[in-house]
Design a protein around this motif. Structure first.
Motif, PDB file in Angstrom:
ATOM      1  N   LEU A 263       0.829  -1.203   0.000  1.00  0.00           N
ATOM      2  CA  LEU A 263       0.000   0.000   0.000  1.00  0.00           C
ATOM      3  C   LEU A 263       0.867   1.258   0.000  1.00  0.00           C
ATOM      4  CD1 LEU A 263      -2.866   1.264   0.256  1.00  0.00           C
ATOM      5  CD2 LEU A 263      -2.568   1.130   2.740  1.00  0.00           C
ATOM      6  N   TYR A 264       0.526   2.185  -0.883  1.00  0.00           N
ATOM      7  CA  TYR A 264       1.170   3.503  -0.938  1.00  0.00           C
ATOM      8  C   TYR A 264       0.110   4.566  -0.708  1.00  0.00           C
ATOM      9  CZ  TYR A 264       3.289   7.719  -2.901  1.00  0.00           C
ATOM     10  OH  TYR A 264       3.747   8.997  -3.094  1.00  0.00           O
ATOM     11  N   GLN A 265       0.413   5.534   0.164  1.00  0.00           N
ATOM     12  CA  GLN A 265      -0.498   6.646   0.405  1.00  0.00           C
ATOM     13  C   GLN A 265       0.284   7.952   0.274  1.00  0.00           C
ATOM     14  OE1 GLN A 265      -3.678   5.994   3.529  1.00  0.00           O
ATOM     15  NE2 GLN A 265      -2.250   4.402   4.212  1.00  0.00           N
ATOM     16  N   GLY A 266      -0.010   8.695  -0.787  1.00  0.00           N
ATOM     17  CA  GLY A 266       0.694   9.940  -1.045  1.00  0.00           C
ATOM     18  C   GLY A 266      -0.207  11.146  -0.890  1.00  0.00           C
TER      19      GLY A 266
ATOM     20  N   SER B 201      -9.591  -3.868  -2.715  1.00  0.00           N
ATOM     21  CA  SER B 201     -10.016  -3.930  -1.324  1.00  0.00           C
ATOM     22  C   SER B 201      -9.054  -3.179  -0.401  1.00  0.00           C
ATOM     23  CB  SER B 201     -10.127  -5.395  -0.871  1.00  0.00           C
ATOM     24  OG  SER B 201     -10.582  -5.483   0.459  1.00  0.00           O
ATOM     25  N   LEU B 202      -7.769  -3.262  -0.677  1.00  0.00           N
ATOM     26  CA  LEU B 202      -6.783  -2.555   0.145  1.00  0.00           C
ATOM     27  C   LEU B 202      -7.015  -1.046   0.108  1.00  0.00           C
ATOM     28  CD1 LEU B 202      -3.521  -4.511  -0.733  1.00  0.00           C
ATOM     29  CD2 LEU B 202      -4.709  -4.504   1.467  1.00  0.00           C
ATOM     30  N   LEU B 203      -7.493  -0.528  -1.010  1.00  0.00           N
ATOM     31  CA  LEU B 203      -7.707   0.906  -1.138  1.00  0.00           C
ATOM     32  C   LEU B 203      -9.069   1.350  -0.607  1.00  0.00           C
ATOM     33  CD1 LEU B 203      -6.206   1.667  -4.665  1.00  0.00           C
ATOM     34  CD2 LEU B 203      -5.093   1.813  -2.431  1.00  0.00           C
TER      35      LEU B 203
ATOM     36  N   ILE C 199      -3.049   7.280  -4.171  1.00  0.00           N
ATOM     37  CA  ILE C 199      -2.868   6.065  -3.382  1.00  0.00           C
ATOM     38  C   ILE C 199      -2.760   4.908  -4.364  1.00  0.00           C
ATOM     39  CG2 ILE C 199      -4.024   6.905  -1.303  1.00  0.00           C
ATOM     40  CD1 ILE C 199      -6.558   5.463  -2.230  1.00  0.00           C
ATOM     41  N   ALA C 200      -2.104   3.838  -3.948  1.00  0.00           N
ATOM     42  CA  ALA C 200      -1.916   2.702  -4.846  1.00  0.00           C
ATOM     43  C   ALA C 200      -1.724   1.441  -4.024  1.00  0.00           C
ATOM     44  CB  ALA C 200      -0.712   2.933  -5.761  1.00  0.00           C
ATOM     45  N   ALA C 201      -2.070   0.308  -4.628  1.00  0.00           N
ATOM     46  CA  ALA C 201      -1.934  -0.964  -3.919  1.00  0.00           C
ATOM     47  C   ALA C 201      -1.613  -2.084  -4.895  1.00  0.00           C
ATOM     48  CB  ALA C 201      -3.215  -1.297  -3.157  1.00  0.00           C
ATOM     49  N   GLY C 202      -0.803  -3.023  -4.399  1.00  0.00           N
ATOM     50  CA  GLY C 202      -0.593  -4.278  -5.100  1.00  0.00           C
ATOM     51  C   GLY C 202      -1.521  -5.316  -4.487  1.00  0.00           C
ATOM     52  N   THR C 203      -1.009  -6.501  -4.236  1.00  0.00           N
ATOM     53  CA  THR C 203      -1.774  -7.528  -3.522  1.00  0.00           C
ATOM     54  C   THR C 203      -1.001  -7.903  -2.263  1.00  0.00           C
ATOM     55  OG1 THR C 203      -0.757  -9.228  -4.924  1.00  0.00           O
ATOM     56  CG2 THR C 203      -2.952  -8.463  -5.537  1.00  0.00           C
ATOM     57  N   LYS C 204      -1.735  -8.089  -1.171  1.00  0.00           N
ATOM     58  CA  LYS C 204      -1.115  -8.329   0.133  1.00  0.00           C
ATOM     59  C   LYS C 204      -1.314  -9.775   0.549  1.00  0.00           C
ATOM     60  CE  LYS C 204      -1.205  -6.679   4.930  1.00  0.00           C
ATOM     61  NZ  LYS C 204      -1.841  -5.697   5.856  1.00  0.00           N
TER      62      LYS C 204
END
Length: 243
Positions: free
Chosen positions: A94-97, A121-123, A101-106
């Motif tokens: 997860l990236y929060q700027g 879902s992460l976002l 914001i951006a996400a891969g898979t966790k």
């Protein structure tokens, strides 16, 4: 009475236009999605693309006609290397700027079983305190674009009975005052034989849905009310005919 009628006739076009909901310029949207792909795209060691999602909340004019995003005028507070590093870290993903914001898979382990929490879902979760909600709160009337490389999966993201579904998150996003666009590029391979013409309406009920397939071509998926989902946003007709 006659003069009043004429006055209403002249004022009506302007009133109707202002009452309409503003939407993203579709040519500009294609440029924005291409910017994401050029700068943040997630790939594996063999350069094969992998699932990721991003969302932005930017000034309205950056989603309107004739805006051309570049390194000099768009998301200038975000470092692309930091974004990509965050997407590839599967322990957080997860990236929060400032505007993105951006996400891969966790990867998570639940009851000794391995699972992947999907990027959408992460976002968008937890729905009332998500990365998306925090981003939207930074600019109450900005243009918000949510992009996912693969369309949200039917079995989890668009399944109201699943804990990690994104439907409540989309409902909360609907309340945002600015321009909104939910965008995908590819149809998730496991959903090619599912009834997406109905299921995608769950997204359209909250925010406009688009499919962007190249740097200069996006399609409005439509689907509002009784309007069908546009064929460009569905699996190829051959697959649909075989169902």
């Amino acid at each position: 009475m006659y003069l009043s009628g004429l006055l209403l006739l002249f004022l009506l076009p302007d009133w109707t236009e202002s009452a309409g909901v503003e939407t993203v310029d579709i040519t500009t949207l294609a440029r924005i999605i291409d910017f994401f792909e050029q700068n943040y795209k997630r790939v594996d060691g063999d350069q094969h693309p992998r699932q990721y999602a991003t969302a932005i909340n930017v000034p309205k004019h950056q989603c309107q006609q004739n805006f051309i995003p570049s390194q000099n005028n768009f998301l200038t507070q975000e470092d692309a290397v930091n974004v990509r590093n965050a997407l590839n870290d599967e322990t957080k993903a997860l990236y929060q700027g400032a505007e993105l914001i951006a996400a891969g898979t966790k990867k998570v382990v639940i009851k000794k079983k391995n699972y992947n929490i999907h990027s959408e879902s992460l976002l968008l979760n937890p729905a009332d305190n998500s990365a998306m909600i925090k981003l939207l709160n930074k600019r109450k009337d900005g243009c918000s674009v949510f992009y996912t490389f693969e369309s949200p999966c039917v079995d989890s993201c668009l399944n109201a009975s699943r804990d990690h579904n994104i439907l409540k998150g989309l409902e909360n996003w609907k309340k945002h005052r600015g321009i909104k666009a939910f965008v995908f590029k590819n149809i998730w391979k496991r959903d090619l034989e599912k009834n997406l013409s109905t299921i995608f309406k769950q997204i359209v009920a909250h925010v406009p849905l688009y499919r962007c397939v190249s740097e200069n071509q996006c399609f409005s998926c439509k689907g509002e009310g009784n309007t069908p989902i546009d064929a460009h946003c569905l699996p190829p007709k051959k697959i649909r005919d075989e169902l």
